[in-house]
Design an enzyme around this catalytic site. Structure first.
Site, PDB file in Angstrom:
ATOM      1  N   ASP A 172       0.877  -1.163   0.000  1.00 26.67           N
ATOM      2  CA  ASP A 172       0.000   0.000   0.000  1.00 26.67           C
ATOM      3  C   ASP A 172       0.925   1.227   0.000  1.00 26.67           C
ATOM      4  O   ASP A 172       2.102   1.135   0.324  1.00 26.67           O
ATOM      5  CB  ASP A 172      -0.929  -0.017   1.225  1.00 26.67           C
ATOM      6  CG  ASP A 172      -2.147   0.875   1.010  1.00 26.67           C
ATOM      7  OD1 ASP A 172      -3.149   0.698   1.707  1.00 26.67           O
ATOM      8  OD2 ASP A 172      -2.086   1.751   0.112  1.00 26.67           O
TER       9      ASP A 172
HETATM   10  C1  GLC Z   1      -4.365   4.358  -0.180  1.00 29.96           C
HETATM   11  C2  GLC Z   1      -5.254   3.164   0.058  1.00 29.96           C
HETATM   12  C3  GLC Z   1      -5.239   2.176  -1.074  1.00 29.96           C
HETATM   13  C4  GLC Z   1      -5.062   2.920  -2.382  1.00 29.96           C
HETATM   14  C5  GLC Z   1      -3.660   3.508  -2.364  1.00 29.96           C
HETATM   15  C6  GLC Z   1      -3.369   4.332  -3.625  1.00 29.96           C
HETATM   16  O1  GLC Z   1      -3.803   4.836   0.978  1.00 29.96           O
HETATM   17  O2  GLC Z   1      -5.093   2.462   1.295  1.00 29.96           O
HETATM   18  O3  GLC Z   1      -6.475   1.445  -1.043  1.00 29.96           O
HETATM   19  O4  GLC Z   1      -5.230   2.044  -3.487  1.00 29.96           O
HETATM   20  O5  GLC Z   1      -3.406   4.292  -1.211  1.00 29.96           O
HETATM   21  O6  GLC Z   1      -4.144   5.474  -3.643  1.00 29.96           O
END
Ligand code: GLC
Length: 692
Positions: free
Chosen positions: A240
């Site tokens: 993430d």
């Molecule tokens: C965010 C989320 C994730 C998302 C990623 C990119 O913090 O937790 O679900 O796809 O970052 O935006």
């Protein structure tokens, strides 16, 4: 792919890996912009381009700052939320929704769509529940597999998220989850396991939180031992955004790609710091080679590239996708129609007869509020969004006087109007990434408004739009007609209006228990540290000891409420129809491997409709730590009025095994079980004792 082909592919991958320099390889395993990794131009290896999110393809951001490009070409189709998709209980429609997301992503030049979100809805307060599917692992798995298959059929990788245990937003970067192995296996990993073993998902996003003291993005137990070694996952694991905190842990955990939220791309843990450790001999380059093989394998599977004799070529046969098309919007509307849940319909107040409604009063913020561009990373720059008010007016046309009113004015008018519709609930001010709600009560005085409207007009129709459960205790018994619609995409308003006026016979079912605020799960030990503020040192050193003990074990959602006999407003799997279904000739057979359930579903009402037949199984004499019963199969069937249709569901015996922590594996306990066949968890139409 057969073994020979598989072996040939692996040889080709190895040949390419050998041809790359360390710099070229390092560039492929971390973000070089906020949503992209570097390719290797001189060797025809393209970058990997990712995009959010779970309800459509996010608008374009600048490469190195969280600012929108402000393009005119990145408007997108806004699909139903994952909660809405699950509320259809229609596997084919989940696949259809996935296909739209895949086409739209390909059409926008993406390789990986960061969806679906499939974390278990453990806590009704979780701000991201709208991005998740259900409280039940089997329903999660069935819907996730279909969505993923739909996406990946379009030469785009799904990136199922967030692996694992990311079931709250409070302190999501720091919270350390302490969960029993049994609950981990039976509840929290089940959906991911089905995504890997049944959908062969091509990528997975590792979560922000910690499990057993290690961040999920660096957690060798989760990523290597379970995901890779046990489940044989050979796709790509992506962190993430900002979820990596230690180079060696991340690299050795078998995480493949580090993404983050800052523009210092070459300083990411898996960038220059890793290159330095390899050059110093602290980490073997073999770890990087494994990652490159996974990434190249993904590119071959996406038809991005072909490899022959170690030479990479662009694959010109790749699907081109399509976005903002009429076909995509029709599919979105079809799914949205089946995501509307009729919770109550006393005296058959619904459907309203559009030919005879002369004056209609519409009240409530959510009658006009648009939801697409909210919720955090799931935000969508929608080409358009039909609000409930627009949907109602479009459907009625010019022969009905439709008035929208707010506040007190609305109460007075409610006495004069034959028909009143209230549309309330929540918005992405509350259903949003990064924070959880404090309670499940409605906000901004809605309970009071609803009661006043009902006092003024007892037939007021109550529509709730929200991403998760809301408390209905203050008015549920007084209201005659109640509809719940999760965030339902760009045609949500159309679908809601079509159900209210009977153009569509509702067939949605709750994918999570509508509990009461007073007795909701986890009320007495909210998030382990209510109001706990992390010190800067804790944040900086990531050493916060914020442990969230999932002490309820497997008793999540309906498993909890039914076990402890806690009354709920509307049970899991509940949803009414404008027609009536009877379940006839229920037969249950036990073969050496399966439990086969056959039901004749008769439509004894006046209109065609769709029914979701649900099968739950539990022990005859329920053990202390087991749920009473658990969902093991379901089937949605359309039946014409006055006719019947046979539904047959086959349940592998192994699916009712429980995880034995001493043996460290699933164990099917022989003995007496009960097969429950019903239209919801509580609306059981037949039950049969069986011996396993
Ligand atoms: C965010 C989320 C994730 C998302 C990623 C990119 O913090 O937790 O679900 O796809 O970052 O935006």
């Amino acid at each position: 792919m057969n073994t020979t082909t598989q072996k040939a592919l692996e040889n080709e991958l190895n040949a390419v890996v050998q041809s790359l320099t360390l710099d070229e390889k390092i560039g492929m395993i971390h973000g070089c912009t906020l949503f992209k990794t570097r390719g290797v131009e001189g060797k025809n290896i393209p970058p990997l381009i990712t995009s959010d999110g779970t309800m459509g393809v996010r608008a374009e951001y600048k490469d190195d700052e969280w600012a929108l490009n402000g393009n005119s070409q990145d408007y997108a189709s806004y699909c139903s939320s994952n909660t809405a998709i699950a509320s259809t209980w229609n596997v084919e429609f989940a696949r259809k929704s996935g296909a739209v997301l895949g086409k739209e992503a390909r059409g926008r030049g993406k390789d990986i769509i960061l969806a679906p979100g499939i974390n278990i809805k453990r806590n009704p307060l979780c701000g991201r529940n709208f991005e998740y599917l259900s409280e039940d692992p089997y329903l999660v798995g069935m819907m996730a597999v279909a969505i993923i298959e739909g996406i990946e059929n379009e030469d785009v990788a799904a990136c199922v998220k967030h692996f694992a245990l990311n079931s709250q937003e409070t302190e999501r970067f720091f919270v350390n989850v302490d969960v029993s192995e049994r609950a981990l296996r039976e509840i929290y990993l089940k959906g991911f396991e089905m995504a890997v073993k049944e959908a062969h998902v091509r990528s997975i996003m590792a979560a922000y939180n910690l499990y057993n003291g290690l961040h999920c993005c660096e957690n060798t137990r989760l990523l290597k031992e379970i995901l890779r070694d046990e489940w044989q996952f050979d796709g790509v694991i992506i962190s993430d955004w900002g979820g990596v905190h230690n180079t060696e842990n991340a690299v050795k955990s078998t995480l493949d790609i580090e993404m983050s939220v800052t523009p210092d791309f070459d300083d990411y843990y898996m960038a220059n710091p890793l290159k330095k450790m390899i050059n110093n001999g602290e980490i073997s380059e073999d770890y990087v080679d494994d990652k490159i093989r996974n990434i190249l394998r993904l590119m071959v599977r996406l038809n991005m590239i072909t490899i022959k004799d170690g030479i990479v070529s662009k694959n010109t046969a790749r699907k081109r996708g399509s976005y903002n098309t009429h076909e995509n919007r029709l599919d979105i509307l079809e799914v949205a129609r089946e995501a509307v849940i009729l919770l109550k319909n006393e005296d058959n107040v619904l459907p309203l007869d559009k030919e005879h409604v002369q004056k209609l009063l519409v009240v409530g913020d959510n009658a006009t509020t648009l939801h697409a561009n909210g919720g955090g990373s799931a935000e969508i720059k929608a080409l358009y969004e039909v609000s409930p008010m627009l949907g109602i007016c479009q459907l009625l046309g010019g022969n009905t006087e439709v008035k929208y009113a707010q506040g007190e004015e609305a109460i007075n008018l409610a006495k004069e109007y034959d028909n009143v519709i209230f549309v309330g609930g929540l918005s992405h001010d509350y259903d949003v990434e990064g924070k959880d709600r404090d309670n499940i009560c409605l906000v901004n005085g809605q309970d009071e408004m609803i009661n006043k409207l009902l006092d003024a007009n007892e037939n007021t129709i109550i529509c709730i739009i929200a991403g998760s459960v809301v408390d209905t205790s203050k008015w549920k018994d007084k209201a005659k007609a109640i509809i719940y619609m999760p965030y339902n995409g760009m045609e949500g308003g159309t679908a809601l209006a079509e159900v209210i006026f009977g153009d569509v016979n509702p067939s949605g079912k709750l994918s999570e228990t509508f509990c009461y605020e007073d007795s909701r799960i986890l009320k007495d030990d909210e998030l382990a540290y209510p109001g706990r503020v992390l010190s800067e040192d804790e944040k900086k050193n990531m050493n916060a000891n914020l442990t969230q003990v999932f002490k309820e074990g497997v008793l999540v959602g309906y498993r909890y409420y039914e076990k402890y006999n806690i009354p709920v407003a509307f049970p899991f799997g509940h949803g009414l129809s404008y027609t009536k279904f009877e379940y006839q000739n229920v037969k249950v057979d036990v073969t050496d491997k399966d439990i086969v359930v056959e039901v004749m579903v008769a439509n004894v009402g006046k209109v065609v409709g769709k029914e979701v037949v649900q099968v739950y199984i539990g022990e005859k004499n329920v053990s202390e730590d087991n749920p009473i019963k658990e969902l093991k199969a379901f089937s949605k069937v359309e039946v014409e009025q006055g006719t019947s249709k046979s539904v047959v569901m086959t349940i592998p015996k192994e699916s009712i095994a429980h995880f034995d922590e001493e043996k460290g594996s699933f164990l099917l306990k022989e003995g007496e079980y009960v097969v429950y066949v019903g239209a919801s968890l509580e609306d059981i139409r037949a039950k049969e004792d069986i011996l396993i």
